[in-house]
Enzyme design. Structure first.
Site, PDB file in Angstrom:
ATOM      1  N   GLY A  14       0.830  -1.209   0.000  1.00 41.29           N
ATOM      2  CA  GLY A  14       0.000   0.000   0.000  1.00 41.29           C
ATOM      3  C   GLY A  14       0.856   1.246   0.000  1.00 41.29           C
ATOM      4  O   GLY A  14       1.415   1.622   1.035  1.00 41.29           O
ATOM      5  N   LEU A  15       0.976   1.897  -1.151  1.00 42.18           N
ATOM      6  CA  LEU A  15       1.856   3.063  -1.284  1.00 42.18           C
ATOM      7  C   LEU A  15       1.086   4.329  -1.622  1.00 42.18           C
ATOM      8  O   LEU A  15       1.498   5.135  -2.457  1.00 42.18           O
ATOM      9  CB  LEU A  15       2.922   2.781  -2.340  1.00 42.18           C
ATOM     10  N   VAL A  17      -0.669   7.912   0.034  1.00 41.77           N
ATOM     11  CA  VAL A  17       0.001   9.039   0.703  1.00 41.77           C
ATOM     12  C   VAL A  17       0.660   8.600   2.002  1.00 41.77           C
ATOM     13  O   VAL A  17       1.855   8.844   2.242  1.00 41.77           O
ATOM     14  CB  VAL A  17      -1.000  10.175   0.966  1.00 41.77           C
ATOM     15  N   GLY A  19       1.187   5.432   3.100  1.00 38.97           N
ATOM     16  CA  GLY A  19       2.098   4.311   2.898  1.00 38.97           C
ATOM     17  C   GLY A  19       3.450   4.741   2.359  1.00 38.97           C
ATOM     18  O   GLY A  19       4.498   4.336   2.870  1.00 38.97           O
ATOM     19  N   SER A 138      -1.037   7.948  13.658  1.00 39.37           N
ATOM     20  CA  SER A 138      -1.634   9.281  13.619  1.00 39.37           C
ATOM     21  C   SER A 138      -0.562  10.297  13.274  1.00 39.37           C
ATOM     22  O   SER A 138       0.597  10.167  13.657  1.00 39.37           O
ATOM     23  CB  SER A 138      -2.268   9.638  14.973  1.00 39.37           C
ATOM     24  N   LYS A 210      -6.835   4.693  19.126  1.00 37.62           N
ATOM     25  CA  LYS A 210      -6.778   5.601  17.971  1.00 37.62           C
ATOM     26  C   LYS A 210      -8.170   6.115  17.617  1.00 37.62           C
ATOM     27  O   LYS A 210      -8.341   7.278  17.220  1.00 37.62           O
ATOM     28  CB  LYS A 210      -6.165   4.867  16.770  1.00 37.62           C
ATOM     29  N   HIS A 213      -8.849   8.812  20.012  1.00 32.05           N
ATOM     30  CA  HIS A 213      -8.016   9.943  19.582  1.00 32.05           C
ATOM     31  C   HIS A 213      -8.743  10.738  18.500  1.00 32.05           C
ATOM     32  O   HIS A 213      -8.825  11.976  18.554  1.00 32.05           O
ATOM     33  CB  HIS A 213      -6.685   9.420  19.045  1.00 32.05           C
ATOM     34  N   ASN A 214      -9.292  10.036  17.507  1.00 33.36           N
ATOM     35  CA  ASN A 214      -9.984  10.715  16.417  1.00 33.36           C
ATOM     36  C   ASN A 214     -11.272  11.370  16.883  1.00 33.36           C
ATOM     37  O   ASN A 214     -11.669  12.419  16.367  1.00 33.36           O
ATOM     38  CB  ASN A 214     -10.261   9.733  15.287  1.00 33.36           C
ATOM     39  N   GLU A 217     -10.235  14.451  18.375  1.00 38.58           N
ATOM     40  CA  GLU A 217      -9.851  15.305  17.247  1.00 38.58           C
ATOM     41  C   GLU A 217     -11.076  15.992  16.648  1.00 38.58           C
ATOM     42  O   GLU A 217     -11.045  17.210  16.361  1.00 38.58           O
ATOM     43  CB  GLU A 217      -9.156  14.444  16.196  1.00 38.58           C
ATOM     44  N   LYS A 288     -14.844  10.324   7.937  1.00 44.51           N
ATOM     45  CA  LYS A 288     -14.534   8.951   7.536  1.00 44.51           C
ATOM     46  C   LYS A 288     -15.058   7.914   8.514  1.00 44.51           C
ATOM     47  O   LYS A 288     -14.883   6.723   8.289  1.00 44.51           O
ATOM     48  CB  LYS A 288     -13.025   8.804   7.343  1.00 44.51           C
ATOM     49  N   HIS A 481     -41.250   0.545  35.487  1.00 45.55           N
ATOM     50  CA  HIS A 481     -39.836   0.195  35.427  1.00 45.55           C
ATOM     51  C   HIS A 481     -39.164   0.174  36.804  1.00 45.55           C
ATOM     52  O   HIS A 481     -37.999  -0.180  36.893  1.00 45.55           O
ATOM     53  CB  HIS A 481     -39.094   1.170  34.512  1.00 45.55           C
TER      54      HIS A 481
END
Length: 508
Positions: A14-15, A17, A19, A138, A210, A213-214, A217, A288, A481
């Site tokens: 995986g290359l 950005v 990678g 990150s 992570k 973390h996001n 963010e 995302k 309840h």
């Protein structure tokens, strides 16, 4: 190549950005990489950039045209890093590696933003084929190239093999001050300082951390945007004036990567029109999914994270651009208010303090969520270590993460950051301006949902009594309840027929 002496140290799939930049970072730190991507042009681009930046003249990146060739180029046991989109693609690559002849003692590291439960499942799914390890990354493009924050988890044995590599490529901070030690150019190496990489725990733990973390963010970005909105629409300041204010804020307690880049975004001019580019960007936010995952997890775990959730909602409501345009013509604003220059200066100070306090609460929510998940999953997370990892290399890196590190080092059992004496004092000192900022924004009609959500969270957390007693009465009224009583043992439950006055309460 017939032996390990001349073979590559690490395989990379995986290359894109992230990678490509991780590959070049690894190469800078002395590792030889066998690289593969379905897009051969990306392989060529990575090799070309290596040649351009490499001072030794010896190629450090070897291009591969298949998974079989990739494995053949590697030292045994193989170590393969994946930088591919989360989801089905990860499993497809794993299946291709199995088909190419990967061995049970080989390690495959997923560095994408995978859902943590998928990572748990993959460790079990592939345990007969290879060791599935994960390491969330990150820092974006620049972090990947010059030093990211890394959150590895999975097999403890795998970590012993990965640790030297991850410690080399990770961002570094000064051990005495906690300040980032940044490298900014190819070939530059920082050999001292504490690496922003440490073992998080069993499978899934790193991706969960992570994810949170996001989520933080999302909250941090939204609150900065809300401050910008008040300054722009409420006070009528232009981009340069707001950039100057943010730059000044970045010199103090609000010092952070996100504040720093906000200044640059605000100052950037569009080459075509000469206008500030931010004024030409459509106000529809993308996402995302990791912020959403954090908000969902907070509901599932039963941990309040209203600031993070509100930040997700803010992105969602921004997507209704046409509807907002229509309702803006239908719904009336509050009565206009004239704000003097002296009042503007007061509001700027109040907004600074509000942003600081709201930020503390957002981080408090994130760390409490991780703490409850840690107990539920039996992960035994080290929160001081997590805060240390986030001090540099990652998107939410900020000066006050050192204070969070200190808080958990003082008390590793700290249930909530708000209980730490330092943060309790900070909130007490600045809360009045926080309240004034929220009130002022509300009166002039500027939405500051995330900053307001943090204030409500703070007020809820400091309230020994909340109106849930009435809520429990309502629930018992329509659904039987049951409820508990203050004057009875807590394990006793009661129910009453509410529609007939004087009916006795029955113990259940």
């Amino acid at each position: 190549m017939s032996d390990n002496t001349h073979k590559c140290d690490i395989g990379f799939v995986g290359l894109g950005v992230m990678g490509k930049n991780l590959v070049l970072n690894l190469a800078d730190n002395g590792y030889k990489i066998a690289a593969f991507d379905l897009d051969s042009e990306k392989v060529g681009a990575a090799m070309a950039q290596d040649v351009a930046e490499n001072k030794t003249g010896v190629p450090r990146v070897v291009g591969c045209s298949s998974y079989t060739e990739l494995l053949s180029q590697l030292k045994s046991p193989h170590l393969i890093v994946l930088s591919v989109p989360a989801g089905a693609v990860v499993d497809q690559v794993c299946q291709n590696l199995i088909g190419a002849g990967i061995h049970p003692d080989d390690i495959v590291i997923d560095t994408g933003n995978s859902l943590w439960t998928d990572t748990v499942e993959r460790e079990t799914k592939y345990k007969e084929n290879f060791i599935f390890f994960s390491s969330a990354v990150s820092g974006g493009e620049v972090g990947a190239r010059f030093g990211p924050a890394l959150m590895p988890s999975g097999s403890a044995y795998a970590w012993t093999r990965v640790k030297p590599i991850w410690s080399a490529i990770a961002a570094k901070v000064d051990a005495e001050t906690g300040k980032p030690l940044e490298r900014t150019k190819p070939g530059e190496i920082i050999e001292h300082g504490e690496p922003c990489a440490d073992y998080i725990g069993p499978a899934g733990a790193g991706h969960y951390v992570k994810m949170v973390h996001n989520g933080i963010e999302y909250a941090d970005m939204q609150m900065i945007c809300e401050a910008y909105h008040v300054l722009r629409e409420g006070l009528g300041l232009d981009c340069e004036q707001i950039a100057d204010i943010f730059a000044q804020w970045n010199e103090g307690v609000l010092d952070s990567y996100l504040m720093e880049i906000s200044v640059e975004v605000l100052r950037h001019k569009d080459a075509e029109t000469g206008k500030h580019l931010v004024d030409l960007i459509l106000d529809k936010a993308g996402q995302k999914g990791t912020g959403l995952w954090t908000a969902v997890s907070s509901l599932e775990v039963g941990c309040p994270a209203p600031t993070i959730s509100q930040a997700v909602y803010a992105r969602s409501i921004s997507s209704f651009k046409d509807l907002r345009g229509e309702t803006s013509q239908k719904l009336s604003p509050p009565a206009s208010v004239t704000i003097s220059e002296d009042e503007k200066q007061d509001i700027i100070v109040q907004l600074h303090d509000a942003l600081y306090c709201a930020k503390i609460c957002a981080y408090a929510q994130g760390f409490q969520l991780m703490k409850l998940a840690s107990v539920e999953q039996n992960w035994d997370l080290n929160f001081a270590s997590i805060a240390k990892i986030w001090r540099s290399g990652c998107i939410i890196r900020a000066r006050f993460l050192q204070s969070i590190t200190d808080a958990f080092e003082r008390n590793h059992k700290l249930e909530n950051v708000l209980l730490d004496d330092f943060f309790a004092e900070q909130l007490s000192n600045y809360q009045q301006n926080w309240r004034l900022a929220v009130a002022r924004a509300t009166m002039i009609g500027i939405p500051i949902g995330a900053i307001s959500a943090s204030l409500s969270y703070y007020d809820s957390m400091r309230s020994a009594v909340l109106p849930a007693n009435l809520l429990q009465g309502q629930r018992d009224y329509f659904g039987a309840h049951t409820f508990r009583r203050l004057d009875k043992p807590e394990n006793h439950k009661f129910h009453v027929e509410w529609t007939e006055a004087g009916r006795p309460i029955r113990k259940i």
